[in-house]
Design an enzyme around this catalytic site. Structure first.
Site, PDB file in Angstrom:
ATOM      1  CD  GLN A 102      -2.651  -1.300   2.556  1.00  0.00           C
ATOM      2  OE1 GLN A 102      -3.577  -0.521   2.767  1.00  0.00           O
ATOM      3  NE2 GLN A 102      -2.278  -2.233   3.433  1.00  0.00           N
ATOM      4  CG  HIS A 135       5.368  -3.963  -3.678  1.00  0.00           C
ATOM      5  ND1 HIS A 135       5.351  -5.208  -4.287  1.00  0.00           N
ATOM      6  CD2 HIS A 135       4.232  -3.337  -4.074  1.00  0.00           C
ATOM      7  CE1 HIS A 135       4.251  -5.324  -5.007  1.00  0.00           C
ATOM      8  NE2 HIS A 135       3.562  -4.202  -4.905  1.00  0.00           N
ATOM      9  CE  LYS A 199      -4.981  -5.413 -22.649  1.00  0.00           C
ATOM     10  NZ  LYS A 199      -5.640  -4.845 -23.858  1.00  0.00           N
ATOM     11  CB  THR A 220      -2.269 -16.452  -2.179  1.00  0.00           C
ATOM     12  OG1 THR A 220      -2.501 -15.749  -3.406  1.00  0.00           O
ATOM     13  CG2 THR A 220      -2.751 -15.606  -1.004  1.00  0.00           C
ATOM     14  N   GLY A 222      -1.169 -17.354  -6.359  1.00  0.00           N
ATOM     15  CA  GLY A 222      -2.141 -17.456  -7.445  1.00  0.00           C
ATOM     16  C   GLY A 222      -1.672 -16.838  -8.746  1.00  0.00           C
TER      17      GLY A 222
END
Length: 313
Positions: A102, A135, A199, A220, A222
């Site tokens: 964030q 990050h 994409k 995670t 994913g």
């Protein structure tokens, strides 16, 4: 009156004691003793069990894990304790900078937690911050104290060079446009091709290639698992995943073990349980990198060669 002798004092929070021990071994110093415990209501207590008066204190802590908020509070409390014990300087060696995702307001009424953490650290008494593969590099600008931003890319590059892949077959892949600059640096180090996922598809022919999919962290799993599956579907011969920070939340371990990749190579910026290192997950250490940076900072010599090249002077 003679000048006081400088002293280096290295301490560890409770999240990454193994990494801190490795750093101490490389530096040739003993890891300092600190008492860390919790009161019955969960509040954190810290007390240094040796004098830090006039010392240059380095606190190794990863703001990560299932108790990330405790990890942050512990670091702040250790810094406050060192300040009140008259440490000369306090450097927070943050091997994973929690709350870094964030780093801007993407929607109305959102916080910027990366800046909030920076404010908390300086208020607690931290004079300098040392971290690795933030990050976003812009997080350095949230601090009014010096920030040493290291990168694990050379360590990861060394790992893959040791595999002696044919250079013409290797392709470094960025999972998104935001990671493209770092992936380009890794591809330059490996003298390899570069592909960028856009994409959901690789923007380069990866058929018959050995793909090295690079990211700063795996949470995670994913996104990175989907990218790996896409590369295989587009004809990649082999896929390797590498990342600096193994956050590994929720279903990450199971998901990655079932992903069609050869290996998932991560650094020990966040501890990975030994029982999880028996399958595809391989861990390389950043201890020597941090030890060298600490030694240079303590000795008032340059650390620019250890930085990400974008931030070197």
């Amino acid at each position: 009156m003679t000048e006081m002798q400088k002293s280096l004092a290295l301490f560890s929070g409770s999240v990454s004691p193994e990494l801190a021990e490795k750093i101490a071994d490389v530096l040739g110093v003993d890891l300092g003793k600190v008492k860390l415990e919790k009161f019955a209501n969960g509040e954190i207590y810290a007390r240094y069990l040796e004098s830090v008066r006039g010392a240059d204190v380095f606190i190794v802590q990863s703001v990560a894990g299932s108790h990330v908020n405790d990890a942050l509070m512990e670091l702040l409390i250790m810094a406050d304790a060192a300040k009140r014990a008259s440490a000369r300087t306090i450097t927070a060696v943050i091997t994973h900078y929690g709350y870094s995702r964030q780093d801007r307001k993407a929607a109305a009424r959102e916080p910027i937690t990366a800046k909030l953490v920076a404010n908390l650290l300086t208020t607690a008494g931290v004079n300098r911050v040392m971290s690795i593969d933030l990050h976003q590099g812009q997080i350095q600008g949230f601090f009014d104290v010096p920030v040493d931003h290291l990168t694990a890319l050379p360590i990861l590059a060394d790992y893959f060079r040791a595999k002696s892949f044919p250079k013409e077959k290797v392709c470094v892949v960025s999972p998104d446009v935001g990671r493209a600059k770092a992936a380009k640096k890794l591809s330059d180090m490996l003298e390899a091709d570069l592909a960028i996922m856009h994409k959901g598809r690789p923007g380069h022919d990866v058929a018959g290639k050995i793909c090295v999919l690079n990211d700063d962290m795996i949470d995670t799993g994913g996104t990175i698992a989907a990218a790996a599956a896409t590369l295989k579907a587009n004809g990649a011969e082999q896929v390797y995943i590498c990342a600096t920070h193994p956050v590994f939340s929720g279903p990450a371990y199971e998901r990655l073990e079932n992903t069609p990749v050869e290996e998932i190579v991560v650094c020990d910026t966040i501890p990975v349980p030994l029982e999880k290192q028996t399958g595809k997950i391989k861990v390389v250490s950043v201890a020597s990198l941090f030890a060298r940076a600490i030694a240079n900072v303590y000795g008032n010599t340059s650390v620019s060669e250890l930085f990400d090249p974008d931030f070197a002077l």
